[in-house]
Design a protein around this motif. Sequence first.
Motif, PDB file in Angstrom:
ATOM      1  N   LYS A   1       4.130   7.511  13.294  1.00 55.29           N
ATOM      2  CA  LYS A   1       5.202   7.954  12.396  1.00 55.29           C
ATOM      3  C   LYS A   1       5.733   6.773  11.589  1.00 55.29           C
ATOM      4  CE  LYS A   1       9.843   9.875  12.441  1.00 55.29           C
ATOM      5  NZ  LYS A   1      10.966  10.301  13.260  1.00 55.29           N
ATOM      6  N   THR A   2       5.942   5.634  12.251  1.00 52.95           N
ATOM      7  CA  THR A   2       6.434   4.445  11.565  1.00 52.95           C
ATOM      8  C   THR A   2       5.417   3.946  10.540  1.00 52.95           C
ATOM      9  OG1 THR A   2       7.740   3.844  13.500  1.00 52.95           O
ATOM     10  CG2 THR A   2       7.317   2.100  11.893  1.00 52.95           C
ATOM     11  N   ALA A   3       4.149   3.958  10.920  1.00 55.43           N
ATOM     12  CA  ALA A   3       3.096   3.543   9.982  1.00 55.43           C
ATOM     13  C   ALA A   3       3.075   4.474   8.776  1.00 55.43           C
ATOM     14  CB  ALA A   3       1.740   3.545  10.682  1.00 55.43           C
ATOM     15  N   LEU A   4       3.225   5.757   9.035  1.00 54.75           N
ATOM     16  CA  LEU A   4       3.238   6.743   7.957  1.00 54.75           C
ATOM     17  C   LEU A   4       4.371   6.458   6.977  1.00 54.75           C
ATOM     18  CD1 LEU A   4       2.240   9.368   6.710  1.00 54.75           C
ATOM     19  CD2 LEU A   4       3.538  10.605   8.439  1.00 54.75           C
ATOM     20  N   GLN A   5       5.563   6.202   7.494  1.00 46.88           N
ATOM     21  CA  GLN A   5       6.702   5.888   6.634  1.00 46.88           C
ATOM     22  C   GLN A   5       6.416   4.652   5.786  1.00 46.88           C
ATOM     23  OE1 GLN A   5       9.502   5.723   9.949  1.00 46.88           O
ATOM     24  NE2 GLN A   5      10.743   7.295   8.946  1.00 46.88           N
ATOM     25  N   ALA A   6       5.835   3.640   6.399  1.00 49.32           N
ATOM     26  CA  ALA A   6       5.547   2.396   5.679  1.00 49.32           C
ATOM     27  C   ALA A   6       4.508   2.619   4.573  1.00 49.32           C
ATOM     28  CB  ALA A   6       5.052   1.330   6.657  1.00 49.32           C
ATOM     29  N   TYR A   7       3.464   3.380   4.879  1.00 49.54           N
ATOM     30  CA  TYR A   7       2.425   3.628   3.878  1.00 49.54           C
ATOM     31  C   TYR A   7       2.958   4.432   2.700  1.00 49.54           C
ATOM     32  CZ  TYR A   7      -1.104   1.848   7.110  1.00 49.54           C
ATOM     33  OH  TYR A   7      -1.840   1.056   7.940  1.00 49.54           O
ATOM     34  N   VAL A   8       3.791   5.417   2.972  1.00 48.22           N
ATOM     35  CA  VAL A   8       4.357   6.208   1.876  1.00 48.22           C
ATOM     36  C   VAL A   8       5.283   5.330   1.035  1.00 48.22           C
ATOM     37  CG1 VAL A   8       5.875   8.138   1.297  1.00 48.22           C
ATOM     38  CG2 VAL A   8       4.081   8.437   3.001  1.00 48.22           C
ATOM     39  N   ALA A   9       6.090   4.515   1.695  1.00 50.21           N
ATOM     40  CA  ALA A   9       7.001   3.628   0.971  1.00 50.21           C
ATOM     41  C   ALA A   9       6.233   2.651   0.078  1.00 50.21           C
ATOM     42  CB  ALA A   9       7.890   2.869   1.940  1.00 50.21           C
ATOM     43  N   ALA A  10       5.076   2.204   0.550  1.00 49.66           N
ATOM     44  CA  ALA A  10       4.252   1.262  -0.210  1.00 49.66           C
ATOM     45  C   ALA A  10       3.323   1.968  -1.198  1.00 49.66           C
ATOM     46  CB  ALA A  10       3.433   0.403   0.744  1.00 49.66           C
ATOM     47  N   GLN A  11       3.396   3.300  -1.246  1.00 57.35           N
ATOM     48  CA  GLN A  11       2.554   4.118  -2.117  1.00 57.35           C
ATOM     49  C   GLN A  11       1.065   3.955  -1.812  1.00 57.35           C
ATOM     50  OE1 GLN A  11       3.734   6.529  -4.243  1.00 57.35           O
ATOM     51  NE2 GLN A  11       5.543   6.028  -3.065  1.00 57.35           N
ATOM     52  N   GLU A  12       0.750   3.733  -0.546  1.00 56.55           N
ATOM     53  CA  GLU A  12      -0.641   3.669  -0.106  1.00 56.55           C
ATOM     54  C   GLU A  12      -0.974   5.034   0.498  1.00 56.55           C
ATOM     55  OE1 GLU A  12      -1.750   0.180   2.123  1.00 56.55           O
ATOM     56  OE2 GLU A  12      -0.210  -1.016   1.124  1.00 56.55           O
ATOM     57  N   LEU A  13      -1.216   6.003  -0.387  1.00 61.57           N
ATOM     58  CA  LEU A  13      -1.299   7.396   0.032  1.00 61.57           C
ATOM     59  C   LEU A  13      -2.556   7.713   0.848  1.00 61.57           C
ATOM     60  CD1 LEU A  13       0.248   9.199  -3.039  1.00 61.57           C
ATOM     61  CD2 LEU A  13       1.350   8.331  -0.979  1.00 61.57           C
ATOM     62  N   GLU A  14      -3.651   7.015   0.603  1.00 63.08           N
ATOM     63  CA  GLU A  14      -4.842   7.243   1.432  1.00 63.08           C
ATOM     64  C   GLU A  14      -4.575   6.817   2.861  1.00 63.08           C
ATOM     65  OE1 GLU A  14      -8.556   5.787  -0.114  1.00 63.08           O
ATOM     66  OE2 GLU A  14      -8.083   6.525  -2.126  1.00 63.08           O
ATOM     67  N   LYS A  15      -3.915   5.672   3.024  1.00 59.99           N
ATOM     68  CA  LYS A  15      -3.565   5.206   4.367  1.00 59.99           C
ATOM     69  C   LYS A  15      -2.524   6.130   4.997  1.00 59.99           C
ATOM     70  CE  LYS A  15      -4.709   0.344   3.690  1.00 59.99           C
ATOM     71  NZ  LYS A  15      -4.180  -1.039   3.654  1.00 59.99           N
ATOM     72  N   ALA A  16      -1.626   6.666   4.170  1.00 60.51           N
ATOM     73  CA  ALA A  16      -0.624   7.600   4.679  1.00 60.51           C
ATOM     74  C   ALA A  16      -1.300   8.865   5.207  1.00 60.51           C
ATOM     75  CB  ALA A  16       0.388   7.955   3.591  1.00 60.51           C
ATOM     76  N   ALA A  17      -2.299   9.359   4.478  1.00 59.11           N
ATOM     77  CA  ALA A  17      -3.028  10.551   4.933  1.00 59.11           C
ATOM     78  C   ALA A  17      -3.749  10.261   6.245  1.00 59.11           C
ATOM     79  CB  ALA A  17      -4.018  11.002   3.868  1.00 59.11           C
ATOM     80  N   THR A  18      -4.323   9.070   6.375  1.00 63.96           N
ATOM     81  CA  THR A  18      -4.991   8.684   7.621  1.00 63.96           C
ATOM     82  C   THR A  18      -3.978   8.609   8.758  1.00 63.96           C
ATOM     83  OG1 THR A  18      -6.663   7.454   6.391  1.00 63.96           O
ATOM     84  CG2 THR A  18      -6.384   6.879   8.708  1.00 63.96           C
ATOM     85  N   ALA A  19      -2.799   8.068   8.474  1.00 64.44           N
ATOM     86  CA  ALA A  19      -1.750   7.989   9.494  1.00 64.44           C
ATOM     87  C   ALA A  19      -1.292   9.387   9.904  1.00 64.44           C
ATOM     88  CB  ALA A  19      -0.575   7.159   8.985  1.00 64.44           C
ATOM     89  N   MET A  20      -1.237  10.314   8.940  1.00 58.88           N
ATOM     90  CA  MET A  20      -0.863  11.693   9.262  1.00 58.88           C
ATOM     91  C   MET A  20      -1.909  12.318  10.177  1.00 58.88           C
ATOM     92  SD  MET A  20       0.633  13.048   5.630  1.00 58.88           S
ATOM     93  CE  MET A  20       1.674  14.397   6.107  1.00 58.88           C
TER      94      MET A  20
END
Length: 181
Positions: free
Chosen positions: A21-40
Amino acid sequence: VLAGKGNLPGAAQGFESAIHKTALQAYVAAQELEKAATAMDALEKSVAAGGDAEAAARLTEVYIGLSRDLQKTLETLRQQGRTDEVLKVSRGFELFLDRIARREQGNTFGSLAWVGATFAEMAARFDAEGQTLSPEAKQYYDRAVAVYRDILERCAANPQFAGGDGAVDGVKIRLARCLRR
């Protein structure tokens, strides 16, 4: 990184979902959406691995909580007139809303109605109320329509899903407003 490699020792494994969840928040904040999808994806696997019957509902609540945080960020950016950043953060927000809407389990009438209303609100913010919709407004209205139709299909298949007659009528009205625009 530790959670992704299965390196969490003993009792720390219970914190795996929090790490994702924390990684997801960080990736979205950094606009790294591919990494955010992987974190999801990793978060969903982590929650599912717990085997808890309420896991799907809790995961939906996590997504909604994160989405509300993004919604507040968007409002702040709008107030500051930072239009370019509004568009960037909107993309991260879409990621959460789409993921919530697509979930087969864990959604309630309320969670889906919130997603539909949020897409409609995002559309309205890009809608100049003129003859022609902006591409962003059209996209968000289309997404709201899809969610509202999904709610109505779920209600038709299971009348208890809505929890009341007036709720279905409310969704129909919101659907009609989106279709009108």
